[in-house]
Design a protein around this motif. Structure first.
Motif, short mmCIF file in Angstrom:
data_model
loop_
_atom_site.label_atom_id
_atom_site.label_comp_id
_atom_site.label_asym_id
_atom_site.label_seq_id
_atom_site.Cartn_x
_atom_site.Cartn_y
_atom_site.Cartn_z
N SER A 29 0.85 -1.20 0.00
CA SER A 29 0.00 0.00 0.00
C SER A 29 0.88 1.24 0.00
N ALA A 30 0.28 2.37 -0.33
CA ALA A 30 1.01 3.63 -0.32
C ALA A 30 1.47 3.98 1.09
N ASP A 31 0.62 3.72 2.08
CA ASP A 31 0.98 4.02 3.47
C ASP A 31 2.23 3.25 3.89
N MET A 37 10.00 4.36 2.94
CA MET A 37 10.83 5.42 2.38
C MET A 37 11.37 6.34 3.48
N ASP A 38 10.59 6.53 4.53
CA ASP A 38 11.08 7.30 5.68
C ASP A 38 12.24 6.58 6.38
N GLN A 39 12.19 5.25 6.41
CA GLN A 39 13.19 4.45 7.10
C GLN A 39 14.44 4.17 6.27
N GLY A 54 -6.27 1.66 0.59
CA GLY A 54 -5.58 2.51 1.56
C GLY A 54 -5.93 3.97 1.38
N SER A 55 -5.12 4.82 1.98
CA SER A 55 -5.43 6.25 2.01
C SER A 55 -5.15 6.95 0.69
N MET A 56 -4.34 6.33 -0.19
CA MET A 56 -4.08 6.96 -1.48
C MET A 56 -3.77 5.90 -2.52
N LEU A 59 -1.22 7.06 -8.07
CA LEU A 59 -0.99 8.40 -8.62
C LEU A 59 -0.78 9.42 -7.50
N LYS A 60 -1.58 9.31 -6.45
CA LYS A 60 -1.39 10.21 -5.31
C LYS A 60 -0.07 9.92 -4.61
N LEU A 61 0.30 8.63 -4.52
CA LEU A 61 1.59 8.27 -3.94
C LEU A 61 2.72 8.87 -4.77
N ALA A 62 2.63 8.75 -6.08
CA ALA A 62 3.67 9.30 -6.97
C ALA A 62 3.81 10.80 -6.77
N ALA A 63 2.69 11.50 -6.66
CA ALA A 63 2.73 12.96 -6.45
C ALA A 63 3.34 13.28 -5.08
N TYR A 64 2.99 12.50 -4.07
CA TYR A 64 3.53 12.70 -2.73
C TYR A 64 5.05 12.50 -2.72
N VAL A 65 5.48 11.41 -3.36
CA VAL A 65 6.92 11.12 -3.43
C VAL A 65 7.66 12.21 -4.20
N ARG A 66 7.10 12.69 -5.30
CA ARG A 66 7.73 13.75 -6.08
C ARG A 66 7.91 15.01 -5.21
#
Length: 116
Positions: A29-31, A37-39, A54-56, A59-66
């Motif tokens: 999941s994106a979460d 990625m934080d770890q 999940g919460s996203m 596409l939303k994950l990709a935007a968040y990561v960018r």
């Protein structure tokens, strides 16, 4: 980082990327991906499906990561038809499922070659 909610597809992607010579992390999941990625600050490529629970979605994950980790290379894959490339973050690549393993492997090697 491979993000795919379907276990068998995720395992195939892990095998493909490991066989191309890359260390992999995996998330369903994106979460979970964001936590990893934080770890692990060594994650340089995000390979994500679009449709996930999940919460996203992917596409939303990709935007968040960018936004949060701009240097991370983003590859989005989906079996959904009608994905508009304008929905992808700047610089992201898109592959339709089923994708050719050799094409993904070559793309990853090309990306790695830019950072050597």
């Amino acid at each position: 980082m491979i993000v795919e909610d379907e276990f068998l597809i995720r395992m195939d992607a892990v095998d493909m990327i490991c066989n191309a010579g890359f260390k992999t992390y995996e998330a369903s999941s994106a979460d979970q991906a964001i936590q990893l990625m934080d770890q692990h600050r060594d994650i340089g490529i995000l390979f994500t499906d679009i449709d996930m629970p999940g919460s996203m979605d992917g596409l939303k994950l990709a935007a968040y990561v960018r936004d949060r980790w701009p240097p991370v290379v983003i590859i989005v894959a989906s079996g959904a038809s009608g994905v508009d490339h304008m929905m992808l973050p700047t610089g992201a690549s898109f592959f339709s499922k089923p994708y050719q393993t050799s094409l993904i492997s070559q793309t990853l090697r090309d990306i790695a070659g830019r950072y050597v």
